[in-house]
Design a protein around this motif. Structure first.
Motif, PDB file in Angstrom:
ATOM      1  N   GLY A   4       0.795  -1.222   0.000  1.00 20.46           N
ATOM      2  CA  GLY A   4       0.000   0.000   0.000  1.00 20.46           C
ATOM      3  C   GLY A   4       0.822   1.263   0.000  1.00 20.46           C
ATOM      4  O   GLY A   4       0.279   2.367  -0.094  1.00 20.46           O
ATOM      5  N   HIS A   7       0.624   3.276  -3.363  1.00 23.96           N
ATOM      6  CA  HIS A   7      -0.718   3.848  -3.520  1.00 23.96           C
ATOM      7  C   HIS A   7      -0.868   5.065  -2.626  1.00 23.96           C
ATOM      8  O   HIS A   7      -1.377   6.115  -3.052  1.00 23.96           O
ATOM      9  CB  HIS A   7      -1.773   2.798  -3.172  1.00 23.96           C
ATOM     10  N   GLU A   8      -0.406   4.962  -1.386  1.00 27.11           N
ATOM     11  CA  GLU A   8      -0.508   6.072  -0.455  1.00 27.11           C
ATOM     12  C   GLU A   8       0.381   7.240  -0.900  1.00 27.11           C
ATOM     13  O   GLU A   8      -0.009   8.409  -0.793  1.00 27.11           O
ATOM     14  CB  GLU A   8      -0.112   5.613   0.947  1.00 27.11           C
ATOM     15  N   ARG A  11      -1.340   9.045  -3.658  1.00 30.95           N
ATOM     16  CA  ARG A  11      -2.469   9.825  -3.156  1.00 30.95           C
ATOM     17  C   ARG A  11      -1.990  11.132  -2.516  1.00 30.95           C
ATOM     18  O   ARG A  11      -2.537  12.209  -2.787  1.00 30.95           O
ATOM     19  CB  ARG A  11      -3.257   9.005  -2.134  1.00 30.95           C
TER      20      ARG A  11
END
Length: 255
Positions: A4, A7-8, A11
């Motif tokens: 993750g 992805h973080e 973002r």
């Protein structure tokens, strides 16, 4: 990268970039280094009004073409002018070196960069403390950039972020060779890099004097003249002076 994590990171970066539209200020460009294996997800996340372009590691012609198509798709989706998003290819492999002219001429390429840790590993090099072994490779990148008429290249990262004196010396050497930027690995390096690549007020003033003297000679029917120190001033000297002034303006110094 933890699960993750990418992805973080995308973002958070996308959120930050969204707030930067119209904010960076004079001479400031926003570039994001992408991961070749995740180029589509990276570009989808970060492409927008604030982004200048993407840095492409281990650039190949096929990879640059694929990245260009992705950028075109995002421009259409966001209503951006075609070609607005640029590319900075990183020369980090032997193959990159052999393809330099074509890479420099590829669509969207604004300037070249060099990643010397990866390049040394690919070539089996063991550079000494002064890294003189890289000199001919760096010069190839400067020549390819000038021949294609793109921006002057970005120099390599200095891995020792605590040695600011060494950073200053090596950055000055890059400036003399024809580089006009370099990458940083730590925020502590930024001030030194910017200071070296930004012309000092005295340098800008001297550039203005050279131009005024040359233009006066041209109006008088001469193609050359001499400066205060007795050295010849011709069009080549003036080109260099104008480049100094242009760099100062990009840094917010009008001279």
């Amino acid at each position: 990268v933890r699960r993750g994590g990418r992805h973080e990171a995308r973002r958070l970066l996308a959120g930050w970039l969204a707030g930067q539209a119209g904010q960076p200020g004079p001479g400031c460009e926003l570039w994001v280094r992408i991961t070749p294996g995740a180029a589509e997800a990276d570009i989808t996340a970060v492409a927008g009004l604030a982004l200048t372009g993407v840095v492409v590691p281990k650039a190949t012609l096929d990879l640059l073409a694929a990245v260009g198509q992705l950028l075109s798709g995002r421009e259409r989706a966001l209503g951006l002018p075609a070609g607005q998003l640029r590319i900075l290819p990183m020369v980090e492999t032997a193959g990159c070196l052999l393809s330099l002219p074509a890479i420099a001429a590829a669509p969207r390429v604004a300037r070249l960069g060099i990643g010397e840790a990866d390049l040394a590993a690919d070539l089996g090099m063991q550079p000494g403390p002064g890294q003189a072994e890289f000199m001919p490779l760096r010069l190839q990148i400067v020549v390819a950039s000038a021949a294609q008429g793109i921006g002057a290249p970005a120099g390599p990262t200095s891995l020792d972020f605590q040695d600011l004196a060494g950073l200053r010396e090596s950055t000055q050497a890059l400036l003399r060779l024809g580089f006009r930027a370099r990458t940083a690995i730590h925020p502590a390096q930024i001030a030194t890099i910017n200071e070296v690549f930004t012309p000092a007020p005295a340098e800008v003033a001297q550039a203005h004097r050279l131009i005024v003297a040359f233009e006066g000679a041209v109006r008088g029917g001469a193609g050359v003249t001499t400066g205060e120190d007795g050295r010849m001033i011709d069009l080549a000297v003036v080109r260099t002076a104008r480049e100094v002034i242009a760099r100062a303006k990009r840094a917010g110094r009008s001279g």
